[in-house]
Design an enzyme around this catalytic site. Structure first.
Site, mmCIF file in Angstrom:
data_model
loop_
_atom_site.group_PDB
_atom_site.id
_atom_site.type_symbol
_atom_site.label_atom_id
_atom_site.label_comp_id
_atom_site.label_asym_id
_atom_site.label_seq_id
_atom_site.Cartn_x
_atom_site.Cartn_y
_atom_site.Cartn_z
ATOM 1 N N CYS A 149 0.893 -1.141 0.050
ATOM 2 C CA CYS A 149 0.183 0.052 0.028
ATOM 3 C C CYS A 149 0.750 0.943 -0.134
ATOM 4 C CB CYS A 149 -0.793 -0.271 1.325
ATOM 5 S SG CYS A 149 -1.824 1.316 1.619
ATOM 6 N N GLU A 188 -5.185 -8.078 -3.216
ATOM 7 C CA GLU A 188 -5.304 -8.189 -1.697
ATOM 8 C C GLU A 188 -4.495 -6.813 -0.779
ATOM 9 O OE1 GLU A 188 -3.232 -9.760 2.327
ATOM 10 O OE2 GLU A 188 -2.160 -9.703 0.312
ATOM 11 N N ARG A 233 -7.011 -11.410 11.386
ATOM 12 C CA ARG A 233 -6.163 -10.806 10.556
ATOM 13 C C ARG A 233 -7.381 -10.280 9.172
ATOM 14 N NH1 ARG A 233 -1.048 -11.390 8.992
ATOM 15 N NH2 ARG A 233 -0.424 -10.788 6.982
ATOM 16 N N ARG A 235 -8.064 -8.046 6.070
ATOM 17 C CA ARG A 235 -7.519 -7.704 4.855
ATOM 18 C C ARG A 235 -8.583 -7.174 3.888
ATOM 19 N NH1 ARG A 235 -3.789 -7.333 7.434
ATOM 20 N NH2 ARG A 235 -1.538 -7.939 7.127
HETATM 21 C C1 LIG Z 1 2.172 -8.476 0.986
HETATM 22 S S1 LIG Z 1 3.335 -9.592 0.344
HETATM 23 C C2 LIG Z 1 2.356 -10.631 -0.575
HETATM 24 C C3 LIG Z 1 2.404 -11.918 -0.026
HETATM 25 C C4 LIG Z 1 1.697 -13.208 -0.931
HETATM 26 N N1 LIG Z 1 0.450 -12.541 -1.230
HETATM 27 C C5 LIG Z 1 1.769 -14.293 0.120
HETATM 28 O O1 LIG Z 1 0.934 -14.943 0.224
HETATM 29 O O2 LIG Z 1 2.895 -14.768 0.555
HETATM 30 C C6 LIG Z 1 4.000 -8.443 -0.795
HETATM 31 C C7 LIG Z 1 5.171 -9.131 -1.672
HETATM 32 O O3 LIG Z 1 5.683 -7.940 -2.450
HETATM 33 C C8 LIG Z 1 7.010 -8.076 -2.981
HETATM 34 N N2 LIG Z 1 7.283 -6.947 -3.514
HETATM 35 C C9 LIG Z 1 7.593 -5.624 -3.053
HETATM 36 N N3 LIG Z 1 8.199 -4.870 -4.215
HETATM 37 C C10 LIG Z 1 8.189 -5.597 -4.994
HETATM 38 C C11 LIG Z 1 8.367 -5.360 -6.591
HETATM 39 N N4 LIG Z 1 8.801 -4.068 -6.855
HETATM 40 N N5 LIG Z 1 8.448 -6.345 -7.518
HETATM 41 C C12 LIG Z 1 8.114 -7.686 -7.199
HETATM 42 N N6 LIG Z 1 7.694 -7.789 -5.852
HETATM 43 C C13 LIG Z 1 7.671 -7.046 -5.060
HETATM 44 C C14 LIG Z 1 7.543 -8.195 -1.559
HETATM 45 O O4 LIG Z 1 8.791 -8.966 -1.292
HETATM 46 C C15 LIG Z 1 6.651 -9.136 -0.617
HETATM 47 O O5 LIG Z 1 6.708 -10.511 -0.838
#
Ligand SMILES: C[S@@+](CC[C@H](N)C(=O)[O-])C[C@H]1O[C@@H](n2cnc3c(N)ncnc32)[C@H](O)[C@@H]1O
Length: 377
Positions: A149, A188, A233, A235
């Site tokens: 976010c 999400e 949690r 979301r």
């Molecule tokens: C909230 S987590 C999502 C987790 C996922 N839904 C799960 O069930 O494990 C957000 C993910 O976005 C990744 N992320 C952040 N910036 C990114 C980017 N520029 N490109 C790809 N992934 C990225 C982070 O490493 C993190 O694992």
């Protein structure tokens, strides 16, 4: 003859919900469903909108009723994939619906996440999504993504999502949707998304998805506790389809896991807090249930519940303590998020704690996908 009852049941919408949406009494809806009355055109239109099926298919053309037509296999992409919460959830939902799903692309920037994902799903996610052109991604039918976010700094004067959201990771979701035009998406985000930047962030997201990209969109704040996981949690889930739909967000979840189902029996000493910390907590608080998870908030107040408060990727070490004594093990954290025990842990405890804290509750999003898929195709 009309097919209101048949389609409503297929969509798992209760008579009460449909009647409320159409603004008619439940009794009148029942009369329509029993073929004892023909509704006015405006009511028929409202029913059609609610069921996501054209009027003629409900009230006229009975031979070629609009049933979902699914691609075979259904191709999806797993953006910001983390350790694959969406991947498990969609797989379970596809299985329940008797469909074949295939992941054609995944991406996550974190090297430890990539390691876990590869060990469990046999493919290494691509890296930074901001550096990947949409044309490099294979065509797909569904986009899944739990994106971080971020505030949209420029807005109001600029025209178009590129100007309004550039530099944020939502921009990358929007540009991929624009180029690839999948039938459906599920996104999400944290609970705070709706209040973020005084509601501006969510407003822009919805405007981009609806007005600029042409999707029908709905969203809801859901809590993993309501989906049988012992974790509070909350979301935001945003769903979208090219087809108009009406999503009933009530879920009838009968099977509930308890802490007893989650907690491991023989836990290594390394997970126990120091005797000073345990003594301090116990001097401040007595639990009324057993087992319980003790939660220390920012001001140092302790509370305990027969479930866990939300796992957090960057939380302090002893933020949650089982019975006020020990931290959750990596396996317990994964279980709290609905990951199966077959999930292979291939990184350190610290990384697994972070990965589990970032994940999406599998049971929750599984139910959403299972209900939404037939409405979206
Ligand atoms: C909230 S987590 C999502 C987790 C996922 N839904 C799960 O069930 O494990 C957000 C993910 O976005 C990744 N992320 C952040 N910036 C990114 C980017 N520029 N490109 C790809 N992934 C990225 C982070 O490493 C993190 O694992």
């Amino acid at each position: 003859m009309n097919r209101v009852k048949e389609i409503r049941k297929e969509r798992e919408i209760s008579q009460e919900t449909l009647a409320r949406y159409v603004t008619i009494s439940r009794k009148y809806l029942s009369i329509i469903e029993h073929q004892q009355a023909t509704p006015s055109i405006s009511i028929a239109m409202k029913i059609s909108k609610a069921l996501g099926v054209s009027v003629d298919k409900i009230f006229l053309d009975l031979s070629s009723a609009e049933m979902p037509i699914y691609p075979k296999p259904i191709r999806f992409i797993d953006l910001f994939c983390g350790i694959g919460g969406f991947r498990y959830a969609s797989q379970y939902a596809f299985n329940k619906l008797g469909l074949e799903g295939r992941c054609v692309f995944s991406s996550d920037i974190d090297k430890y996440v990539q390691k876990s994902y590869e060990a469990n799903f046999g493919e290494k996610p691509a890296g930074d999504i901001t550096k990947i052109d949409a044309s490099e991604i294979p065509n797909f039918d569904i986009l899944f993504g739990g994106f971080p976010c971020q505030a949209f700094s420029i807005c109001g004067l600029q025209k178009g999502f590129a100007d309004n959201t550039r530099g944020t990771l939502f921009f990358d979701i929007a540009r991929i949707l624009k180029e690839k035009q999948p039938q459906m998406f599920v996104l999400e985000n944290v609970k705070n998304l709706v209040n973020h930047d005084n509601g501006k962030t969510m407003k822009i997201i919805l405007e981009v998805l609806r007005d600029e990209l042409g999707y029908h969109v709905d969203y809801k704040l859901l809590n993993a506790l309501d989906f049988g996981l012992p974790q509070k949690r909350e979301r935001i889930i945003i769903i979208g389809s090219k087809k108009p739909f009406f999503m009933d967000w009530n879920f009838d979840v009968k099977e509930k896991k308890t802490l007893d189902n989650i907690l491991e029996k023989n836990v290594d000493k390394k997970h126990y807090a120091s005797s000073e910390i345990v003594a301090k907590r116990k001097a401040k608080h007595t639990a009324s249930v057993y087992p319980s998870i003790w939660h220390e908030n920012k001001s140092g107040n302790i509370s305990s519940y027969p479930y866990s408060c939300a796992l957090r990727a960057g939380a302090s070490y002893n933020y949650l303590l089982v019975n006020g004594e020990r931290r959750l093990t990596p396996r317990e954290m994964l279980r709290l998020q609905g990951f199966p025990d077959s999930f292979k842990i291939v990184v350190s405890d610290t990384q697994t704690r972070k990965q589990a804290g970032n994940a999406i509750p599998v049971d929750m999003v599984e139910r959403v996908i299972e209900k939404f898929l037939p409405l979206a195709f």
